[in-house]
Write an enzyme that holds these catalytic residues in place. Sequence first.
Site, short mmCIF file in Angstrom:
data_model
loop_
_atom_site.label_atom_id
_atom_site.label_comp_id
_atom_site.label_asym_id
_atom_site.label_seq_id
_atom_site.Cartn_x
_atom_site.Cartn_y
_atom_site.Cartn_z
N ASP A 93 0.83 -1.20 0.00
CA ASP A 93 0.00 0.00 0.00
C ASP A 93 0.86 1.26 0.00
O ASP A 93 2.08 1.21 0.24
CB ASP A 93 -0.93 -0.01 1.22
CG ASP A 93 -2.29 0.60 0.93
OD1 ASP A 93 -2.40 1.43 0.01
OD2 ASP A 93 -3.26 0.25 1.63
N ASP A 138 -10.45 1.59 -3.40
CA ASP A 138 -11.00 1.33 -2.07
C ASP A 138 -12.52 1.39 -2.08
O ASP A 138 -13.16 0.99 -1.09
CB ASP A 138 -10.47 2.36 -1.06
CG ASP A 138 -9.06 2.03 -0.60
OD1 ASP A 138 -8.57 0.92 -0.88
OD2 ASP A 138 -8.45 2.90 0.06
#
Length: 716
Positions: free
Chosen positions: A441, A508
């Site tokens: 990430d 997301d």
Amino acid sequence: MLFPSIITDSPITRIILDDATAGDDLPDVLAVVSCTDPAAYHGLPRQTPRRTPLLAEHALGLYGRPSLRGHRVISDDGDVATGLDWSPRFILDHAPAVDGGRLSMTAHDVNAGLSLTTEIEPMVGGSLRIRHALTNVCPGSYVVDGLEVCVPLRDDQNEFIDFTGRHENERQPQRHRVADGTWVREFRRGKPSFEGTALIAGTEGFCFGSGSMLGVQPAWSGNTVLAVDRITEDGTAVFAGELLQPGEVVLTTGDTYTTPWIVITACNDGLDGVAHSLHAWERSLPAHPASQPVTLNVWEALYFDQDPDVVLDLVGRAARLGVERFVLDDGWFHARRTDTAGLGDWWVDPSVWPDGLKPLADAIHDHGMQFGLWFEPEMVNPDSDLYREHPDWVLQTTGRLPLPHRNQQVLDLTNPDAFAHVFEQISAVLEECGVDYVKWDHNRDLLEAGTNARGGAPAVHEQTVAYYRLLDTLRGRFPNIQWESCASGGGRIDLGVIEHVERVWTSDMTDALSRQRIQRWTVQTVAPEYMGMHISATTSHQTGRTYTLDFRAATAVFGSFGIEWDIRQASESDLARIAQWIAWYKQERDFLHSERVVRLDVTDPGVMAHGVVADDASRAIIAHVQYEESPSNRGVWLRVPGLDPKARYRLRWAGPVAEDPEDVLREASRRDWDPLPESGPLGPDATITGAALGTIGVRIPRCHPETIRLIEIVRV
């Protein structure tokens, strides 16, 4: 000179350069075309006195955007001279030559003390990639403010799209018309971010299936710039390169700066033609995944609330559904109970996992699944042991920290000690825990990203190089681990990172309706098998909207399929249905992830349609997505490209929904007078030619919003 000059089975991108030899200026680009047989373009005459080289030079009488912007600085006995050699004119050392399948040309400006090498390389799938390398060959430092590849457009390629976006709404297109002046798009966040760094020009009204196109994308995961330039004397050109911060690249004598590869794709079959070329190249890469496992990620099930017993319970439930990869997300490492602490301290937190992660990994492996683990290697929380010990390892300008975002700062990977620290800590976890997959990430932008090693001077370029180096070094040490690029979702998806990873986290946003838009345009750059697409909770955690399981699953099943949901909350009937979708995905993934992606152009604004068509035209699977209410009761006609025009095809409903005819029938909005046929769009016995499917199409009645029908088309 035409390159590549070989005859091919399918159209490929070719660049036609004016003849040039040693002592000439850089050759002009006469055209960029897409064809199978280049014979028709040999001997193309020059038809304009204006210059169109791949490096636009002011010295050639060009008053638009210059490709090279920079100047020399010379210091002599305390006196400093600046602004020197700012307008070079490069002269070829030799005629452009092909060696090892790559076209290259080298040129010098003796007076400016600069050397330039330009390379053009064909790519699997038919695109080309181009880059410049600039070398300082004389005393004094040369400051490079910008170096870009310049590619001319045809005069009828007068529209273009680029992309905007935000967190949870990535890569949304915006269309422009070419006009006189310079249109510039700069990406300053240290990564492509949620917009995506692509520009695609075409003939007026181009769409998914039609239009003469030229796509331009930098293959780079740092700062980039795109520009479209047209002035009254000169035609339109697209510029692309790395966006350099002030003083970021300074060449001392003998130093070279090389631009990222700039990928250009010409085609005559619309946006899908551009995408198909890139997908074919991606499928040839060494890191391309042979097969994408069904993945369950626990983030939306647990967030930071990790309890070993709960996680192990989820492992067993996932295995019973047929899940093949189980991913433990953020929250497993030192002091990481919230997003305010722990980043940079990459060891297992014994207060959460008292026995470490090895027992979890063993349990996952015993269930026949892969074990995936989340990291954010480039980031550090101020509340961490790492930061308290090494506050100077943060990217910053002199004297202050960048404004905080998500309670974190960016670790300076250009610092060898910081690089080694991260590499060794992550390696230790990977070795101890038997990790098969890493979700990597990157949750904040690079603001005021200077390095203390150079007094706070900008370091985004070197940080990007260091990111690639860290990832590749870890890949080399752990060759059996697969890697995913995530950056708050889809913030680092580009043609540079795709060479280093097996998967990207598309967004997301897991709300299925929003995902339809996001996935529709992410596939413009990356093949669907790279794109993480998960079934989320019945009621979206991001939007609060509620959908059927079949709508959520059918939205996700064309990509790298998975689950982002606390399956402990699912009913028995939902679990049975998920198992059906998983089984269908396993049956069809080789087809979905190897053949040609199509996005259908439809007239109903409430409908989207997309799918996959076999390269041999034997079969297709098409999704009809009733995205929202249609403005009429006319229904919509789906015209499917790429089929054999003379062959006949039978159409049937596909996927788990098709196993219960009533599930299909109830989705028609007016089933009393305009029903969906039970066995397939044409009924049980009818067939239709590929030519008719491509030009007339198959009609689907108006359906309930937020529903999807999968249609299998098979040659008979």
